[in-house]
Write a protein that holds these residues in place. Structure first.
Motif, PDB file in Angstrom:
ATOM      1  N   PHE A   9       5.941 -13.884 -21.237  1.00  0.00           N
ATOM      2  CA  PHE A   9       6.991 -13.330 -20.370  1.00  0.00           C
ATOM      3  C   PHE A   9       8.145 -12.850 -21.027  1.00  0.00           C
ATOM      4  O   PHE A   9       8.524 -13.326 -22.063  1.00  0.00           O
ATOM      5  CB  PHE A   9       7.470 -14.408 -19.344  1.00  0.00           C
ATOM      6  CG  PHE A   9       8.538 -14.148 -18.649  1.00  0.00           C
ATOM      7  CD1 PHE A   9       8.571 -13.977 -17.300  1.00  0.00           C
ATOM      8  CD2 PHE A   9       9.681 -14.269 -19.267  1.00  0.00           C
ATOM      9  CE1 PHE A   9       9.624 -13.650 -16.480  1.00  0.00           C
ATOM     10  CE2 PHE A   9      11.084 -14.156 -18.132  1.00  0.00           C
ATOM     11  CZ  PHE A   9      10.863 -13.654 -16.968  1.00  0.00           C
ATOM     12  N   GLY A  66      12.274 -11.004 -19.889  1.00  0.00           N
ATOM     13  CA  GLY A  66      13.057 -10.621 -18.991  1.00  0.00           C
ATOM     14  C   GLY A  66      14.453 -10.070 -19.812  1.00  0.00           C
ATOM     15  O   GLY A  66      14.512 -10.696 -20.915  1.00  0.00           O
ATOM     16  N   TRP A  81      11.627  -0.192 -22.973  1.00  0.00           N
ATOM     17  CA  TRP A  81      12.754  -0.233 -21.931  1.00  0.00           C
ATOM     18  C   TRP A  81      13.885   0.086 -22.759  1.00  0.00           C
ATOM     19  O   TRP A  81      14.394  -0.598 -23.722  1.00  0.00           O
ATOM     20  CB  TRP A  81      12.780  -1.696 -21.478  1.00  0.00           C
ATOM     21  CG  TRP A  81      11.742  -2.172 -20.508  1.00  0.00           C
ATOM     22  CD1 TRP A  81      11.500  -2.118 -19.176  1.00  0.00           C
ATOM     23  CD2 TRP A  81      10.197  -2.763 -21.104  1.00  0.00           C
ATOM     24  NE1 TRP A  81      10.248  -2.214 -18.741  1.00  0.00           N
ATOM     25  CE2 TRP A  81       9.677  -2.583 -19.878  1.00  0.00           C
ATOM     26  CE3 TRP A  81       9.636  -3.028 -22.267  1.00  0.00           C
ATOM     27  CZ2 TRP A  81       8.327  -3.223 -19.829  1.00  0.00           C
ATOM     28  CZ3 TRP A  81       8.548  -3.452 -22.342  1.00  0.00           C
ATOM     29  CH2 TRP A  81       7.572  -3.621 -20.999  1.00  0.00           C
ATOM     30  N   VAL A 123      12.530  -8.960 -14.764  1.00  0.00           N
ATOM     31  CA  VAL A 123      11.174  -9.205 -15.827  1.00  0.00           C
ATOM     32  C   VAL A 123      10.686  -7.912 -16.104  1.00  0.00           C
ATOM     33  O   VAL A 123      10.706  -6.646 -15.573  1.00  0.00           O
ATOM     34  CB  VAL A 123      10.200  -9.555 -14.740  1.00  0.00           C
ATOM     35  CG1 VAL A 123       8.874  -9.916 -15.247  1.00  0.00           C
ATOM     36  CG2 VAL A 123      10.482 -10.952 -13.845  1.00  0.00           C
ATOM     37  N   GLU A 127       7.960  -5.816 -16.941  1.00  0.00           N
ATOM     38  CA  GLU A 127       6.347  -5.838 -16.485  1.00  0.00           C
ATOM     39  C   GLU A 127       5.665  -4.933 -17.391  1.00  0.00           C
ATOM     40  O   GLU A 127       6.143  -3.670 -17.484  1.00  0.00           O
ATOM     41  CB  GLU A 127       6.175  -5.554 -15.071  1.00  0.00           C
ATOM     42  CG  GLU A 127       6.838  -6.301 -13.959  1.00  0.00           C
ATOM     43  CD  GLU A 127       6.347  -5.898 -12.622  1.00  0.00           C
ATOM     44  OE1 GLU A 127       6.073  -4.943 -12.484  1.00  0.00           O
ATOM     45  OE2 GLU A 127       5.957  -6.814 -12.052  1.00  0.00           O
ATOM     46  N   ASN A 128       4.775  -5.349 -18.270  1.00  0.00           N
ATOM     47  CA  ASN A 128       3.869  -4.500 -18.977  1.00  0.00           C
ATOM     48  C   ASN A 128       3.002  -3.727 -17.983  1.00  0.00           C
ATOM     49  O   ASN A 128       2.655  -4.073 -16.981  1.00  0.00           O
ATOM     50  CB  ASN A 128       2.893  -5.325 -19.577  1.00  0.00           C
ATOM     51  CG  ASN A 128       2.224  -4.113 -20.532  1.00  0.00           C
ATOM     52  OD1 ASN A 128       1.275  -3.655 -20.409  1.00  0.00           O
ATOM     53  ND2 ASN A 128       2.453  -4.291 -21.808  1.00  0.00           N
ATOM     54  N   PRO A 136       0.860  -4.596 -14.052  1.00  0.00           N
ATOM     55  CA  PRO A 136       2.039  -4.791 -13.089  1.00  0.00           C
ATOM     56  C   PRO A 136       1.810  -6.082 -12.210  1.00  0.00           C
ATOM     57  O   PRO A 136       0.716  -6.452 -11.952  1.00  0.00           O
ATOM     58  CB  PRO A 136       2.058  -3.504 -12.316  1.00  0.00           C
ATOM     59  CG  PRO A 136       0.582  -3.063 -12.374  1.00  0.00           C
ATOM     60  CD  PRO A 136       0.231  -3.501 -13.664  1.00  0.00           C
ATOM     61  N   GLY A 137       2.957  -6.560 -11.931  1.00  0.00           N
ATOM     62  CA  GLY A 137       2.969  -7.857 -10.800  1.00  0.00           C
ATOM     63  C   GLY A 137       2.505  -9.049 -11.402  1.00  0.00           C
ATOM     64  O   GLY A 137       2.371 -10.065 -10.736  1.00  0.00           O
ATOM     65  N   LYS A 138       2.320  -9.202 -12.563  1.00  0.00           N
ATOM     66  CA  LYS A 138       1.651 -10.328 -13.128  1.00  0.00           C
ATOM     67  C   LYS A 138       2.887 -11.216 -14.093  1.00  0.00           C
ATOM     68  O   LYS A 138       2.636 -12.239 -14.885  1.00  0.00           O
ATOM     69  CB  LYS A 138       0.558 -10.008 -14.252  1.00  0.00           C
ATOM     70  CG  LYS A 138      -0.885  -9.481 -13.626  1.00  0.00           C
ATOM     71  CD  LYS A 138      -1.244 -10.493 -12.695  1.00  0.00           C
ATOM     72  CE  LYS A 138      -2.848  -9.955 -12.060  1.00  0.00           C
ATOM     73  NZ  LYS A 138      -3.114 -10.564 -11.055  1.00  0.00           N
ATOM     74  N   SER A 139       3.977 -10.689 -14.136  1.00  0.00           N
ATOM     75  CA  SER A 139       5.091 -11.228 -14.681  1.00  0.00           C
ATOM     76  C   SER A 139       4.889 -11.505 -16.094  1.00  0.00           C
ATOM     77  O   SER A 139       5.066 -12.646 -16.714  1.00  0.00           O
ATOM     78  CB  SER A 139       5.717 -12.364 -14.129  1.00  0.00           C
ATOM     79  OG  SER A 139       6.036 -12.315 -12.701  1.00  0.00           O
ATOM     80  N   ARG A 140       4.584 -10.379 -16.914  1.00  0.00           N
ATOM     81  CA  ARG A 140       3.978 -10.665 -18.162  1.00  0.00           C
ATOM     82  C   ARG A 140       4.435  -9.319 -19.010  1.00  0.00           C
ATOM     83  O   ARG A 140       3.916  -8.271 -18.650  1.00  0.00           O
ATOM     84  CB  ARG A 140       2.982 -11.266 -18.556  1.00  0.00           C
ATOM     85  CG  ARG A 140       1.553 -10.454 -18.086  1.00  0.00           C
ATOM     86  CD  ARG A 140       0.393 -11.292 -17.996  1.00  0.00           C
ATOM     87  NE  ARG A 140       0.259 -12.470 -17.120  1.00  0.00           N
ATOM     88  CZ  ARG A 140      -0.515 -13.171 -16.999  1.00  0.00           C
ATOM     89  NH1 ARG A 140      -1.498 -13.277 -17.833  1.00  0.00           N
ATOM     90  NH2 ARG A 140      -0.330 -14.225 -15.953  1.00  0.00           N
ATOM     91  N   VAL A 141       4.586  -9.410 -20.385  1.00  0.00           N
ATOM     92  CA  VAL A 141       4.854  -8.388 -21.291  1.00  0.00           C
ATOM     93  C   VAL A 141       3.801  -8.171 -21.931  1.00  0.00           C
ATOM     94  O   VAL A 141       3.388  -7.022 -22.470  1.00  0.00           O
ATOM     95  CB  VAL A 141       6.148  -8.366 -21.865  1.00  0.00           C
ATOM     96  CG1 VAL A 141       6.326  -9.407 -22.849  1.00  0.00           C
ATOM     97  CG2 VAL A 141       6.582  -6.937 -22.610  1.00  0.00           C
TER      98      VAL A 141
END
Ligand code: GTQ
Length: 355
Positions: free
Chosen positions: A102, A104, A58, A85, A87-88, A92-97
């Motif tokens: 997590f 953000g 990012w 967030v 997002e890895n 996607p959509g799992k709120s985790r890197v």
């Protein structure tokens, strides 16, 4: 992946019947909430770690613009926390890197506060840009400056505020996916918006991180009592390591953020490092089972992950998946912050590293 028996190999015509009989059997046992391990064993017990996590970066030039736009669309009052967030792309959509963490980016604008709350997830902040905001943790306020590493332990009340003049942004990392995996997530809100402080600003670093401990301090504590490890205190230590040539061939001149009570990690679920890569550094290849989040505090460089380069400069964030080989390179002197679930893996006897 179906198991092929010796009799099937000898007589391919029998294969269809065998499969049909097995499927009928699987359908039957599923009504009893049972399933055949032999169909999934190879996916469960793997010779090496498997991950859906992908390398990703990012760029702060994008992040800053998008964060300031978030400032136009929502206030902290309504959002509770104004966070985008990270997002890895592999989940996607799992709120985790990573699968366990997590990440953000949080923004707090001048005049805003983010109300006091607490939760069973632990958090860390690594300050990116802007000055004049504070975070208050367990009755202690600390001003946030670029490169500061701030911890909020499990169940510690915390609120943020910005009495200054600049937008302030930082990287949040929480062990939320781990806590949610254990289905042990609690949270609580308070009637007041801000905590009443009962210690001087920055008290815990001065009290616990100078080579002495308050007499009677506990002999064990599974998290650090220090709220903020200021960059201004950490950066000169990297310089000392560089000067004496204490430079790891994979990681550069690196310090581990430690709990002064026992020398252990700052939190039971997350551990962090700050590393100086000297000008011209070409790191040896490295991999470990802890997927790792990096943030650049100074300079610029390239990290080659599984053969693919990720270029980074100040305030960029990137992630290396578990057990993928990586190598840092820095044409100019650079400082990288990193954080992972290594302490949790070590506590469970799982953590491994390799070249
Ligand atoms: O600052 O308390 O990024 O509760 C996610 C959840 C930050 C915070 C996050 C949180 C916070």
């Amino acid at each position: 992946m179906a198991v092929v028996t010796a009799s099937e190999q000898a007589n391919p015509g029998a294969k269809h019947n065998v499969q049909a009989a097995r499927q009928a059997y699987y359908d039957k046992i599923s009504k009893f909430h049972m399933a055949p391990l032999w169909e999934v064993l190879k996916d469960l017990v793997t010779p090496e770690p498997k991950t859906q996590i992908q390398p990703a970066a990012w760029k702060f030039s994008d992040v800053k613009k998008l964060m300031l736009e978030a400032g136009d669309v929502i206030g902290t009052e309504e959002a509770e926390r104004r966070v985008l967030v990270l997002e890895n792309p592999g989940m996607p959509g799992k709120s985790r890197v990573t699968n366990s963490l997590f990440a953000g980016i949080q923004l707090i604008l001048p005049g805003e506060i983010a109300d006091v709350h607490r939760h069973s997830a632990s958090a860390i902040r690594f300050v990116l840009e802007g000055e004049g905001a504070y975070t208050a943790v367990e009755g202690e306020k600390t001003m946030m400056k670029h490169g500061d590493f701030i911890i909020t332990a499990n169940w510690a009340p915390h609120d943020h505020g910005n009495p200054g003049k600049q937008p302030v942004m930082w990287l949040d990392v929480l062990d939320l996916p781990t806590i949610i995996h254990f289905e042990a997530s609690f949270a609580e809100h308070f009637d007041e918006k801000m905590q009443k402080t009962n210690h001087a600003d920055g008290d815990s670093f001065e009290r616990y991180a100078s080579g002495v401990l308050p007499d009677g301090a506990p002999a064990t504590l599974n998290r650090s009592p220090v709220i903020n490890y200021p960059y201004a205190k950490m950066r000169p230590i990297l310089e000392r390591l560089k000067t004496t040539g204490d430079i790891d061939k994979r990681h550069g001149a690196r310090v581990r953020y430690a709990n002064p009570i026992n020398g252990g990690p700052v939190l039971p679920t997350m551990g962090a490092y700050l590393s100086l890569l000297p000008k011209g550094f070409a790191g040896a290849p490295y991999r470990s089972t802890d997927g790792t989040i990096f943030a650049c505090a100074e300079g610029s460089g390239t990290t080659v992950i599984d053969g693919k380069p990720i270029e980074w400069s100040v305030n960029d964030v990137f992630v290396v998946p578990p057990w993928q080989r990586y190598q840092h390179k820095a044409a100019e002197e650079a400082v990288l912050f990193s954080i992972s679930d290594r302490p949790a893996q070590e506590a469970l006897g799982l953590w491994r590293e390799g070249a």
